[in-house]
Design a protein around this motif. Structure first.
Motif, short mmCIF file in Angstrom:
data_model
loop_
_atom_site.label_atom_id
_atom_site.label_comp_id
_atom_site.label_asym_id
_atom_site.label_seq_id
_atom_site.Cartn_x
_atom_site.Cartn_y
_atom_site.Cartn_z
N ILE A 1 0.57 -1.58 0.15
CA ILE A 1 -0.10 0.09 0.08
C ILE A 1 0.94 1.39 0.09
N VAL A 2 1.40 1.23 0.51
CA VAL A 2 2.96 2.98 0.90
C VAL A 2 3.47 2.54 -0.08
N GLN A 3 4.19 2.11 -0.82
CA GLN A 3 4.78 1.57 -2.38
C GLN A 3 3.74 2.33 -3.52
N PHE A 4 2.48 2.01 -3.45
CA PHE A 4 1.48 2.49 -4.67
C PHE A 4 1.32 4.02 -4.14
N LEU A 5 1.13 4.42 -2.66
CA LEU A 5 0.70 5.79 -2.63
C LEU A 5 2.12 6.79 -2.72
N ILE A 6 3.01 5.82 -3.05
CA ILE A 6 4.53 6.39 -2.99
C ILE A 6 5.14 6.89 -4.49
N ARG A 7 3.87 6.01 -5.83
CA ARG A 7 4.27 6.26 -7.37
C ARG A 7 4.73 7.75 -7.36
N ASP A 8 4.13 9.26 -7.22
CA ASP A 8 4.15 9.92 -8.21
C ASP A 8 5.28 10.80 -7.60
N ILE A 9 5.98 9.93 -6.47
CA ILE A 9 7.53 10.66 -5.86
C ILE A 9 8.12 10.20 -7.31
N ILE A 10 7.83 9.05 -7.47
CA ILE A 10 9.19 8.69 -8.61
C ILE A 10 8.75 8.25 -9.85
N TYR A 11 7.49 8.39 -10.72
CA TYR A 11 7.20 7.66 -11.62
C TYR A 11 6.60 9.01 -12.19
N ASP A 12 6.52 9.30 -13.51
CA ASP A 12 6.12 10.66 -14.11
C ASP A 12 4.80 10.03 -15.18
N ASN A 13 3.60 9.28 -13.98
CA ASN A 13 2.23 8.78 -14.77
C ASN A 13 1.03 9.15 -14.76
N PRO A 14 0.65 10.12 -15.21
CA PRO A 14 -0.84 10.37 -15.11
C PRO A 14 -2.19 9.29 -14.12
N ASN A 15 -1.47 7.85 -14.46
CA ASN A 15 -2.08 7.17 -13.81
C ASN A 15 -1.17 6.01 -13.12
N ASN A 16 -0.80 6.91 -12.04
CA ASN A 16 -0.73 6.27 -10.93
C ASN A 16 -1.07 5.62 -10.09
N TRP A 17 -2.40 6.52 -9.87
CA TRP A 17 -3.71 6.24 -8.36
C TRP A 17 -4.90 5.30 -8.83
N SER A 18 -4.46 5.06 -9.69
CA SER A 18 -5.33 3.99 -11.01
C SER A 18 -5.22 2.18 -9.95
N LEU A 19 -5.98 1.79 -9.92
CA LEU A 19 -6.60 0.42 -9.48
C LEU A 19 -5.42 -0.93 -10.43
N GLN A 20 -4.92 -0.26 -11.47
CA GLN A 20 -4.28 -1.51 -12.25
C GLN A 20 -2.59 -1.13 -11.14
N TYR A 21 -2.20 -0.06 -11.15
CA TYR A 21 -0.88 -0.08 -10.20
C TYR A 21 -1.11 -0.15 -8.74
#
Length: 279
Positions: free
Chosen positions: A103-123
């Motif tokens: 869950i935490v790895q998902f929450l920090i995606r915006d810090i690492i990846y430049d992707n508009p779908n970072n908060w999607s269920l897929q990721y």
């Protein structure tokens, strides 16, 4: 097969998540995660969306479980049944821990990846999946190997103590009356801490409840060489030990004319071995 798995899961397993051992495990977890992620690149990466180099991304992913370990166990450590820890409980704890890490790895995606779908269920699914795949791989390797190592070591040492004990009799103390306990020194089988009280189990099968701490009892029995603290809650009359058995958590003592099993915790094993071999 089902019964074998059930028996394996119910076996005793040492509780590592406290004190110095917690920091050692945390360090190993960090190193293993960092090396595995950086050199093996287990999951497909799309470099154009990276905000930083791959090493730094791997470092961040490796630091996440470290911080989670320290937070998770600092908050929950007192609620665990450390003395009755089993492989099953270890696996359940690991699974819960991996869930939180994912869950935490998902929450920090915006810090690492430049992707508009970072908060999607897929990721969200991908982060949980990747975390569990790596975590389960480590767990399936380390838990059985570590259990086998500790169990084999303690069983071997316990058998050696039994052989040594069978060829030499532990000397009985000269009977003397302990005023603080109101009992003869040779009549105590073992003592068990119960909060602010201590239960004295006597050789004749009776027991006495005394209002004192385990530390106070240690001081009282300090001049009697046959007594040894085997666990934070137990002190045993060594002359009354009938046999010693071992498991991954430490030793188990069977006393003469007593059906209760007395534990020897892992951090007391070296002291116990030394004292048993010196008699």
């Amino acid at each position: 097969m089902k019964r074998k798995i059930s028996n394996f899961l119910s076996q005793a397993y040492p509780f590592y998540y406290q004190g110095k051992e917690l920091y050692i495990i945390t360090g190993l977890l960090f190193i293993m995660t960092l090396l595995f992620g950086y050199f093996f690149e287990p999951f497909e990466v799309y470099q154009p969306e990276h905000k930083m180099g791959y090493f730094w991304i791997t470092l961040i992913h490796s630091c996440t479980p470290v911080f989670m370990v320290l937070i998770f166990f600092s908050l929950k450590i007192s609620s665990f049944e450390k003395e009755n820890w089993t492989i099953k409980k270890e696996i359940i704890l690991i699974a819960l821990f991996l869930l939180f890490v994912g869950i935490v790895q998902f929450l920090i995606r915006d810090i690492i990846y430049d992707n508009p779908n970072n908060w999607s269920l897929q990721y969200f699914y991908e982060e949980l999946r990747n975390t569990f795949l790596v975590g389960i791989l480590f767990a399936f390797i380390l838990v059985p190997v570590n259990h086998h190592r500790l169990n084999t070591k303690n069983v071997k040492n316990a058998n050696a103590l039994n052989i040594s004990k069978s060829t030499a009799t532990i000397a009985n103390e000269i009977s003397s009356y302990i005023n603080e306990l109101d009992v003869d020194s040779e009549n105590i089988l073992y003592a068990k801490a119960e909060g602010n009280y201590v239960e004295l189990f006597l050789i004749n099968g009776s027991k006495i409840l005394k209002r004192l701490t385990m530390k106070s009892l240690e001081n009282i029995l300090d001049s009697y060489s046959n007594y040894i603290k085997t666990h934070r809650s137990y002190i045993v009359n060594m002359s009354q030990i009938d046999s010693v058995s071992g498991n991954a958590q430490g030793y188990k003592l069977l006393l003469k004319n007593c059906s209760n099993i007395i534990p020897v915790s892992r951090n007391m094993i070296s002291i116990f071995n030394e004292k048993m071999n010196s008699h």
